[in-house]
Design an enzyme around this catalytic site. Structure first.
Site, PDB file in Angstrom:
ATOM      1  N   MET A   1       0.677  -1.263   0.097  1.00  0.00           N
ATOM      2  CA  MET A   1       0.186   0.022   0.022  1.00  0.00           C
ATOM      3  C   MET A   1       0.917   1.231  -0.041  1.00  0.00           C
ATOM      4  O   MET A   1       0.755   2.109   0.903  1.00  0.00           O
ATOM      5  CB  MET A   1      -0.990   0.192   1.225  1.00  0.00           C
ATOM      6  CG  MET A   1      -2.009   1.166   1.213  1.00  0.00           C
ATOM      7  SD  MET A   1      -3.138   1.115  -0.205  1.00  0.00           S
ATOM      8  CE  MET A   1      -4.571   0.332   0.535  1.00  0.00           C
ATOM      9  N   GLY A   2       1.763   1.235  -0.969  1.00  0.00           N
ATOM     10  CA  GLY A   2       2.757   2.463  -1.110  1.00  0.00           C
ATOM     11  C   GLY A   2       1.914   3.335  -2.130  1.00  0.00           C
ATOM     12  O   GLY A   2       0.796   3.405  -2.281  1.00  0.00           O
ATOM     13  N   ARG A   3       2.512   4.283  -2.884  1.00  0.00           N
ATOM     14  CA  ARG A   3       1.867   5.230  -3.672  1.00  0.00           C
ATOM     15  C   ARG A   3       0.938   4.648  -4.740  1.00  0.00           C
ATOM     16  O   ARG A   3      -0.091   5.002  -4.942  1.00  0.00           O
ATOM     17  CB  ARG A   3       3.053   5.912  -4.452  1.00  0.00           C
ATOM     18  CG  ARG A   3       3.376   7.216  -3.619  1.00  0.00           C
ATOM     19  CD  ARG A   3       4.573   7.782  -4.572  1.00  0.00           C
ATOM     20  NE  ARG A   3       5.665   6.843  -4.937  1.00  0.00           N
ATOM     21  CZ  ARG A   3       6.730   6.939  -4.392  1.00  0.00           C
ATOM     22  NH1 ARG A   3       7.194   7.609  -3.282  1.00  0.00           N
ATOM     23  NH2 ARG A   3       7.865   5.956  -4.777  1.00  0.00           N
ATOM     24  N   ILE A   4       1.468   3.579  -5.315  1.00  0.00           N
ATOM     25  CA  ILE A   4       0.693   2.930  -6.387  1.00  0.00           C
ATOM     26  C   ILE A   4      -0.250   1.956  -6.004  1.00  0.00           C
ATOM     27  O   ILE A   4      -1.500   1.903  -6.441  1.00  0.00           O
ATOM     28  CB  ILE A   4       1.580   1.884  -7.575  1.00  0.00           C
ATOM     29  CG1 ILE A   4       2.818   2.986  -8.188  1.00  0.00           C
ATOM     30  CG2 ILE A   4       0.711   1.443  -8.466  1.00  0.00           C
ATOM     31  CD1 ILE A   4       3.673   2.387  -8.833  1.00  0.00           C
TER      32      ILE A   4
ATOM     33  N   THR B   1       1.370  -5.969 -11.662  1.00  0.00           N
ATOM     34  CA  THR B   1       1.822  -4.839 -12.664  1.00  0.00           C
ATOM     35  C   THR B   1       3.104  -4.318 -11.737  1.00  0.00           C
ATOM     36  O   THR B   1       3.953  -3.285 -12.166  1.00  0.00           O
ATOM     37  CB  THR B   1       1.041  -3.709 -12.675  1.00  0.00           C
ATOM     38  OG1 THR B   1       0.804  -3.237 -11.521  1.00  0.00           O
ATOM     39  CG2 THR B   1       0.011  -3.752 -13.579  1.00  0.00           C
ATOM     40  N   SER B   2       3.851  -5.327 -11.175  1.00  0.00           N
ATOM     41  CA  SER B   2       5.124  -5.043 -10.207  1.00  0.00           C
ATOM     42  C   SER B   2       6.261  -5.378 -10.926  1.00  0.00           C
ATOM     43  O   SER B   2       6.718  -4.869 -11.857  1.00  0.00           O
ATOM     44  CB  SER B   2       5.078  -5.364  -8.694  1.00  0.00           C
ATOM     45  OG  SER B   2       4.777  -6.861  -8.468  1.00  0.00           O
ATOM     46  N   ARG B   3       6.797  -6.654 -10.488  1.00  0.00           N
ATOM     47  CA  ARG B   3       7.889  -7.355 -11.136  1.00  0.00           C
ATOM     48  C   ARG B   3       7.459  -8.817 -11.054  1.00  0.00           C
ATOM     49  O   ARG B   3       7.116  -9.372 -10.215  1.00  0.00           O
ATOM     50  CB  ARG B   3       8.997  -7.195 -10.309  1.00  0.00           C
ATOM     51  CG  ARG B   3       9.929  -5.664 -10.584  1.00  0.00           C
ATOM     52  CD  ARG B   3      10.369  -5.403 -11.906  1.00  0.00           C
ATOM     53  NE  ARG B   3      10.962  -4.018 -11.861  1.00  0.00           N
ATOM     54  CZ  ARG B   3      10.369  -2.975 -12.481  1.00  0.00           C
ATOM     55  NH1 ARG B   3       9.155  -2.940 -12.682  1.00  0.00           N
ATOM     56  NH2 ARG B   3      10.863  -2.057 -12.504  1.00  0.00           N
TER      57      ARG B   3
ATOM     58  N   GLU C   1      11.350 -12.183 -17.905  1.00  0.00           N
ATOM     59  CA  GLU C   1      10.843 -11.373 -18.966  1.00  0.00           C
ATOM     60  C   GLU C   1      12.360 -11.134 -19.759  1.00  0.00           C
ATOM     61  O   GLU C   1      13.309 -10.788 -19.392  1.00  0.00           O
ATOM     62  CB  GLU C   1      10.786  -9.848 -18.205  1.00  0.00           C
ATOM     63  CG  GLU C   1       9.810  -9.118 -19.043  1.00  0.00           C
ATOM     64  CD  GLU C   1       9.453  -7.869 -18.192  1.00  0.00           C
ATOM     65  OE1 GLU C   1       8.654  -8.186 -17.071  1.00  0.00           O
ATOM     66  OE2 GLU C   1       9.614  -6.678 -18.692  1.00  0.00           O
TER      67      GLU C   1
ATOM     68  N   HIS D   1       4.602  -5.472 -20.254  1.00  0.00           N
ATOM     69  CA  HIS D   1       5.303  -4.422 -19.592  1.00  0.00           C
ATOM     70  C   HIS D   1       5.112  -3.002 -20.085  1.00  0.00           C
ATOM     71  O   HIS D   1       6.057  -2.270 -20.113  1.00  0.00           O
ATOM     72  CB  HIS D   1       6.945  -4.585 -19.251  1.00  0.00           C
ATOM     73  CG  HIS D   1       7.407  -4.319 -18.198  1.00  0.00           C
ATOM     74  ND1 HIS D   1       8.266  -4.677 -17.410  1.00  0.00           N
ATOM     75  CD2 HIS D   1       6.666  -3.120 -17.214  1.00  0.00           C
ATOM     76  CE1 HIS D   1       8.522  -4.154 -16.271  1.00  0.00           C
ATOM     77  NE2 HIS D   1       7.686  -3.050 -15.996  1.00  0.00           N
TER      78      HIS D   1
ATOM     79  N   ALA E   1       2.538  -0.785 -18.270  1.00  0.00           N
ATOM     80  CA  ALA E   1       1.786  -0.074 -17.242  1.00  0.00           C
ATOM     81  C   ALA E   1       1.822   1.333 -17.025  1.00  0.00           C
ATOM     82  O   ALA E   1       1.140   2.166 -16.926  1.00  0.00           O
ATOM     83  CB  ALA E   1       1.961  -0.592 -15.956  1.00  0.00           C
TER      84      ALA E   1
HETATM   85  C1  GLV Z   1       8.440   0.098 -14.490  1.00  0.00           C
HETATM   86  O1  GLV Z   1       8.269  -1.046 -14.407  1.00  0.00           O
HETATM   87  C2  GLV Z   1       8.999   0.897 -13.595  1.00  0.00           C
HETATM   88  O2  GLV Z   1       9.315   0.459 -12.491  1.00  0.00           O
HETATM   89  O3  GLV Z   1       8.968   2.311 -13.635  1.00  0.00           O
END
Ligand code: GLV
Length: 328
Positions: free
Chosen positions: A155-158, A236-238, A267, A285, A287
């Site tokens: 629960m950080g910024r994104i 959408t993280s890693r 990846e 990738h 996002a």
């Molecule tokens: C994209 O995956 C970023 O880390 O900015």
């Protein structure tokens, strides 16, 4: 006087290059859509005072030892491609691009969530292949989003930006993190929970953690087995945060309903089985890939380099230790 020479590993939007050129010379590793090889990285580093890197370029300890540069400005919020511990030991500032991509990335996470829930990609495929023979009461039934529980890991910024979108769609929000976020609890009524409770109770789980030794395979067979058979996983993280083989098996066996992925464990390779499944959306990738945000990422990375050229502390340092923790 010789200007500070920046190795821009791959092509970036023009506003970033324009900003760099106000104070620096620069050269671009490649404008082809591919990561640089180790050899190409070493050749670039040899000529450079500073580096503006993309997340596809690995910057290792041995590279830095061979060619110690004055700044590594990553054009991404994540920076697991750089050996930050080695850079810190060598006094090299490492920077990222936080903030500017938060909303764009959250939009995309929610886009994957909606698309997975409502089987948008399957529907597109059906129409394109001439299999749409008219409206069908039983055709492509998905899952509702409104009224469901959104579970966030991180629960950080994104994560918070995704939580706001969930709230707007009438969802209940639960989250797990290493620490609580009281602001978001107040703002959205989000409930803090253990990881296991998020996996057990959420209908949609979205991952928003950085890749570290602690988060590698955070989601494995055990966590997937806890999820509801109607639940969807969004990443959408890693890629390495998820055990991709275990995810493939869970999707294949119907242990979970669907997944929306933007990132992959190896990846750009994708676990082969995933390619043949209809209940997973496979994005390349993208996002943060909006015209506006990619320009902001490029100017943010350039501004970090210019700070170093000017003898200032770069604004988005990820290793503040090198300046002494108290200095801001
Ligand atoms: C994209 O995956 C970023 O880390 O900015």
């Amino acid at each position: 006087m010789k200007r500070f020479n920046v190795f821009v590993t791959r092509e970036i939007p023009k506003p970033g290059l324009d900003l760099l050129s106000t104070k620096c010379d620069y050269f671009i590793g490649t404008c082809e859509n591919r990561p640089l090889s180790r050899r190409e990285m070493l050749d670039g580093l040899k000529k450079a005072d500073g580096v503006l890197s993309l997340l596809t370029e690995k910057v290792t300890r041995s590279m830095m030892e061979e060619h110690p540069v004055k700044i590594l400005a990553n054009c991404a919020v994540g920076y697991d491609n750089i050996d930050v511990a080695a850079a810190t030991e060598m006094g090299i500032p490492v920077t990222n691009t936080p903030g500017v991509l938060t909303e764009t990335t959250a939009d995309f996470a929610f886009c994957l969530l909606l698309a997975s829930a409502r089987r948008v990609v399957e529907g597109d495929k059906l129409t394109r292949t001439g299999k749409f023979k008219g409206w069908g009461m039983m055709m492509l039934l998905g899952n509702d989003v409104h009224g469901k529980t959104l579970g966030l890991i991180g629960m950080g910024r994104i994560g918070a930006a995704v939580a706001r979108r969930g709230k707007g769609f009438g969802m209940r929000v639960i989250y797990a993190d290493v620490s609580r976020n009281p602001d978001i609890e107040r703002e959205l009524g989000a409930q803090f929970a253990s990881m296991d409770d998020v996996f057990r109770n959420a209908d949609f789980i979205s991952l928003h953690v950085p890749l570290t030794d602690r988060t590698r395979h955070l989601v494995g067979a055990r966590e997937l087995a806890m999820m509801k058979p109607t639940a969807h996983l969004i990443n959408t993280s890693r890629g390495p945060v998820v055990d991709e083989r275990a995810l493939f098996e869970a999707l294949r066996d119907g242990a979970i309903a669907g997944a929306g992925l933007d990132v992959y464990e190896g990846e750009p390779e994708v676990t082969p089985g995933l390619l043949s499944l209809d209940n997973v959306i496979l994005a390349p990738h993208i996002a943060s890939a909006s015209v506006e945000t990619r320009a902001l990422m490029a100017t943010t990375a350039a501004a970090n380099i210019i700070a170093v050229v000017d003898g200032r502390r770069p604004p988005n340092l990820v290793n503040p230790e090198i300046y002494g923790r108290s200095a801001h």
